[in-house]
Design an enzyme around this catalytic site. Structure first.
Site, PDB file in Angstrom:
ATOM      1  CD  GLU A  31      -2.853  -1.278   2.294  1.00 43.24           C
ATOM      2  OE1 GLU A  31      -2.393  -1.832   3.310  1.00 43.24           O
ATOM      3  OE2 GLU A  31      -3.990  -0.781   2.241  1.00 43.24           O
ATOM      4  CD  GLU A  65      -3.633  -6.227   4.045  1.00 43.41           C
ATOM      5  OE1 GLU A  65      -3.547  -7.007   3.070  1.00 43.41           O
ATOM      6  OE2 GLU A  65      -2.952  -5.202   4.140  1.00 43.41           O
TER       7      GLU A  65
HETATM    8  N1  COA Z   1       5.258  -8.280  11.679  1.00 44.16           N
HETATM    9  C1  COA Z   1       6.179  -8.462  12.631  1.00 44.16           C
HETATM   10  N2  COA Z   1       7.309  -9.191  12.441  1.00 44.16           N
HETATM   11  C2  COA Z   1       7.503  -9.702  11.217  1.00 44.16           C
HETATM   12  C3  COA Z   1       6.583  -9.539  10.168  1.00 44.16           C
HETATM   13  C4  COA Z   1       5.421  -8.779  10.429  1.00 44.16           C
HETATM   14  N3  COA Z   1       4.508  -8.557   9.477  1.00 44.16           N
HETATM   15  N4  COA Z   1       7.038 -10.198   9.082  1.00 44.16           N
HETATM   16  C5  COA Z   1       8.209 -10.752   9.452  1.00 44.16           C
HETATM   17  N5  COA Z   1       8.492 -10.469  10.736  1.00 44.16           N
HETATM   18  C6  COA Z   1       9.664 -10.885  11.511  1.00 44.16           C
HETATM   19  C7  COA Z   1       9.582 -12.350  11.900  1.00 44.16           C
HETATM   20  O1  COA Z   1       8.796 -12.501  13.077  1.00 44.16           O
HETATM   21  C8  COA Z   1      11.032 -12.687  12.094  1.00 44.16           C
HETATM   22  O2  COA Z   1      11.443 -12.211  13.355  1.00 44.16           O
HETATM   23  P1  COA Z   1      12.418 -13.120  14.305  1.00 44.16           P
HETATM   24  O3  COA Z   1      13.677 -13.274  13.503  1.00 44.16           O
HETATM   25  O4  COA Z   1      12.580 -12.286  15.525  1.00 44.16           O
HETATM   26  O5  COA Z   1      11.694 -14.410  14.504  1.00 44.16           O
HETATM   27  C9  COA Z   1      11.737 -11.836  11.042  1.00 44.16           C
HETATM   28  O6  COA Z   1      10.819 -10.800  10.700  1.00 44.16           O
HETATM   29  C10 COA Z   1      12.069 -12.621   9.783  1.00 44.16           C
HETATM   30  O7  COA Z   1      10.867 -13.204   9.302  1.00 44.16           O
HETATM   31  P2  COA Z   1      10.714 -14.788   9.054  1.00 44.16           P
HETATM   32  O8  COA Z   1       9.250 -15.121   9.153  1.00 44.16           O
HETATM   33  O9  COA Z   1      11.642 -15.558   9.942  1.00 44.16           O
HETATM   34  O10 COA Z   1      11.210 -14.898   7.569  1.00 44.16           O
HETATM   35  P3  COA Z   1      10.745 -15.968   6.492  1.00 44.16           P
HETATM   36  O11 COA Z   1      11.641 -15.818   5.330  1.00 44.16           O
HETATM   37  O12 COA Z   1      10.622 -17.320   7.082  1.00 44.16           O
HETATM   38  O13 COA Z   1       9.264 -15.520   6.051  1.00 44.16           O
HETATM   39  C11 COA Z   1       7.560 -13.978   5.407  1.00 44.16           C
HETATM   40  C12 COA Z   1       9.066 -14.255   5.477  1.00 44.16           C
HETATM   41  C13 COA Z   1       7.361 -12.580   4.860  1.00 44.16           C
HETATM   42  C14 COA Z   1       6.894 -15.021   4.476  1.00 44.16           C
HETATM   43  C15 COA Z   1       6.955 -14.122   6.820  1.00 44.16           C
HETATM   44  O14 COA Z   1       7.743 -13.366   7.715  1.00 44.16           O
HETATM   45  C16 COA Z   1       5.531 -13.629   6.918  1.00 44.16           C
HETATM   46  O15 COA Z   1       4.608 -14.317   6.479  1.00 44.16           O
HETATM   47  N6  COA Z   1       5.344 -12.438   7.529  1.00 44.16           N
HETATM   48  C17 COA Z   1       4.022 -11.891   7.773  1.00 44.16           C
HETATM   49  C18 COA Z   1       3.427 -11.289   6.526  1.00 44.16           C
HETATM   50  C19 COA Z   1       2.082 -10.715   6.863  1.00 44.16           C
HETATM   51  O16 COA Z   1       1.109 -11.422   7.006  1.00 44.16           O
HETATM   52  N7  COA Z   1       2.031  -9.383   7.024  1.00 44.16           N
HETATM   53  C20 COA Z   1       0.857  -8.704   7.489  1.00 44.16           C
HETATM   54  C21 COA Z   1       0.101  -8.131   6.343  1.00 44.16           C
HETATM   55  S1  COA Z   1      -1.378  -7.321   6.904  1.00 44.16           S
END
Ligand code: COA
Length: 238
Positions: free
Chosen positions: A115, A135
């Site tokens: 966004e 979302e």
């Molecule tokens: N909010 C808070 N922390 C987040 C985050 C988010 N949206 N996305 C990633 N992080 C953090 C993880 O908790 C992790 O922290 P840690 O190392 O302290 O455990 C760090 O960033 C790395 O992310 P990680 O999940 O380990 O990486 P990955 O390569 O396995 O996966 C994603 C990457 C993007 C697929 C996964 O992090 C994810 O699905 N994130 C959420 C996406 C989401 O739903 N966003 C909200 C949209 S409304």
């Protein structure tokens, strides 16, 4: 350079650089970042030295992985949220800026990350970029303008498919969909954004601001109203 906690704000000549800076959390957008981004957007609007702004993400892995999930469900009540939005309409401010904004995105560009990019005028992506709006999977809908900016950018049918299915779009498809203007190799992302920004910054700022308004405001108007807007803007710069 600023001393924000979640954003690095820098100015070099007439360019402003806004770097989302929480790489340990893939630059997830939290309340602190919202408040700091609001201040930064005000600075871009008010600083006559700034002619073009570039938005980018710190670290190797993401532009922004969306809203900070650790703050999820800790949001204030809808009434307080509405009041806060009234007092501080960050997305309204973003979309009202008359200066050209370039998003230079890489890695994860999810939720509010996408966004933010959609609030910019030109989107450059590196080959590793991936886009999505997760979302609905979380029981919410985009609240940073995405439900309106995405269909205006790629059309309703594709916007609906991407939002409702929750599927992610890779850089090459994003370019085909016109979600991004151009895909470049990762190492070329910032240099390419800078080349473009410097070129635009070399033009007359009033002409640039008027051209931006003619297109962005005109998109919400009928053709006749749009032509009137164009005529008014043309008169105002001559
Ligand atoms: N909010 C808070 N922390 C987040 C985050 C988010 N949206 N996305 C990633 N992080 C953090 C993880 O908790 C992790 O922290 P840690 O190392 O302290 O455990 C760090 O960033 C790395 O992310 P990680 O999940 O380990 O990486 P990955 O390569 O396995 O996966 C994603 C990457 C993007 C697929 C996964 O992090 C994810 O699905 N994130 C959420 C996406 C989401 O739903 N966003 C909200 C949209 S409304």
């Amino acid at each position: 350079m600023s001393d924000f906690e979640t954003i690095i704000y820098e100015k070099k000549n007439s360019l402003a650089y806004v770097t989302l800076n929480r790489p340990q959390a893939l630059n997830a957008y939290n309340l602190k970042m919202r408040d700091e981004l609001y201040q930064v957007l005000g600075a871009i609007r008010d600083d006559s030295q700034v002619k073009v702004a570039i938005f980018r993400g710190a670290g190797e892995r993401a532009f922004c992985a969306g809203a900070d999930l650790t703050e999820f469900l800790t949001a204030p009540s809808p009434l307080i949220a509405r009041q806060a939005r009234w007092e501080r309409d960050i997305w309204g401010l973003f979309l009202s800026l008359n200066k050209p904004l370039i998003a230079a995105v890489h890695g994860y560009v999810l939720g509010s990350g996408l966004e933010i990019a959609l609030c910019c005028d030109i989107r450059l992506a590196s080959e590793d970029a991936q886009f999505g709006l997760p979302e609905p999977q979380l029981g919410i809908i985009p609240a940073a303008g995405g439900s309106q900016t995405l269909p205006r950018t790629i059309g309703g049918a594709k916007a609906l498919e991407i939002l409702l299915s929750g599927r992610w779009v890779k850089a090459d498809e994003a370019e085909r969909l016109k979600l991004v203007n151009r895909v470049v190799p990762r190492k070329e992302l910032i240099p390419e954004a800078e080349r473009l920004a410097k070129r635009i910054a070399g033009f007359d700022p009033l002409a640039v601001a008027s051209a931006k308004q003619a297109i962005t405001r005109g998109l919400d108007l009928s053709l006749n109203q749009g032509l009137e807007l164009e005529a008014r803007l043309a008169c105002s710069i001559t």
